[in-house]
Enzyme design. Sequence first.
Site, PDB file in Angstrom:
ATOM      1  N   ALA A 140       0.468  -1.013  -0.150  1.00 61.49           N
ATOM      2  CA  ALA A 140       0.342  -0.037   0.494  1.00 61.49           C
ATOM      3  C   ALA A 140       1.256   1.350  -0.148  1.00 61.49           C
ATOM      4  O   ALA A 140       0.446   1.922  -0.931  1.00 61.49           O
ATOM      5  CB  ALA A 140      -0.936  -0.093   0.860  1.00 61.49           C
ATOM      6  N   LYS A 186      -7.904 -16.432   0.899  1.00 57.94           N
ATOM      7  CA  LYS A 186      -6.970 -15.430  -0.457  1.00 57.94           C
ATOM      8  C   LYS A 186      -8.217 -16.319  -2.334  1.00 57.94           C
ATOM      9  O   LYS A 186      -8.411 -15.018  -2.505  1.00 57.94           O
ATOM     10  CB  LYS A 186      -5.930 -15.854  -0.899  1.00 57.94           C
ATOM     11  CG  LYS A 186      -4.973 -14.476  -0.038  1.00 57.94           C
ATOM     12  CD  LYS A 186      -4.914 -13.452  -0.368  1.00 57.94           C
ATOM     13  CE  LYS A 186      -4.407 -12.491   0.577  1.00 57.94           C
ATOM     14  NZ  LYS A 186      -4.629 -11.070   0.706  1.00 57.94           N
TER      15      LYS A 186
END
Length: 343
Positions: free
Chosen positions: A16, A162
């Site tokens: 990020a 995931k």
Amino acid sequence: MKNQLVVVTGGSGFIASRIIIQLLEQGYSVRTTIRSSKKIELVKKLLTRGGIKDFSNLSFEMADLTSDNNWEKVMNDATYVIHPASPTPTLHFKNEDEMIKPAVNGVLRVLKASRDNGIKRVVLTSAYGAIFAGHKNRNTPYTEKDWSNLNAKNIHPYQKSKTLSERAAWDFIKNQGHGLELSTVNPVGVMGPVLASDYSHSNIQIQQLLEGKIKAVPNINSGYVDVRDVANLHLLAMTSPKANGERFLATTGETLSMLDVANILRETFPKYADKLPTKVMPNILVKTAALIDPKLRMVASLLGVYAETSKEKAVTMLDWHPRSAKEAIIATAQSMIDLGIIK
């Protein structure tokens, strides 16, 4: 069309923070979510180390993936959302739902808030774990067409989380998206320069190798990719008209064993040569150790597993050109040495 507002979730994360750096460099405004106001200074420190001097186009909002609070405010007036944040996987889970449910619910929370607030496109950071797990006798490189087979034995809950969270995202877009666009980026092991002592679990192995904590390496093969190239792929997936509805494997297309990684470090950083392992540990030893130490369960599930991947789609569709795996590994180690992380 720069100066558009992009929401990036979990601004202190390894991927990020690099996404935010590149967005600010390209003239976007960024609003990032953090779980507590204590993280603001950390995020600014990371961005400063990454070359950002001006924070006038950056704002912060408190939001948590496990709660509905504040997500509407987070999305207000934004054009795009990039969602790399994920509830941190706990290694000491009582049952796998502790890992799976927060991952799925977090993704759906972001997608609902994006749809309800008129966001154009969401780019979700998924994982290679949603692609490769549970395929026996594989001998052709994995591509974006592949999905992990959750009916296979010994699938680690992290890979399940995931896979199920990305599947849930595509189902949401199809059935409840009402025109919201989605792309996903599925990175292999993410390396590259760290900006603080808080970084991804892929990088921890570099630290452990250089510190002499690994006497012999397990028989595991992996793809590696530089975090700066992963960030760049998110931006390409955000703006390219072709990327809507597509998944992109973030990989250099190379596969290295853990011994290859140790050898790259030995060649580049001779000062640490005597700390670096030269032997591969027998599989049976790793499997036995994993029965006692839960942290080794994921390692044991990857022993000898085929790990070739293709970068073809991101290269041809989005003109993406990643650094080599070797460059990414060397950059990781150099940054840890420079920051005094290696003890």
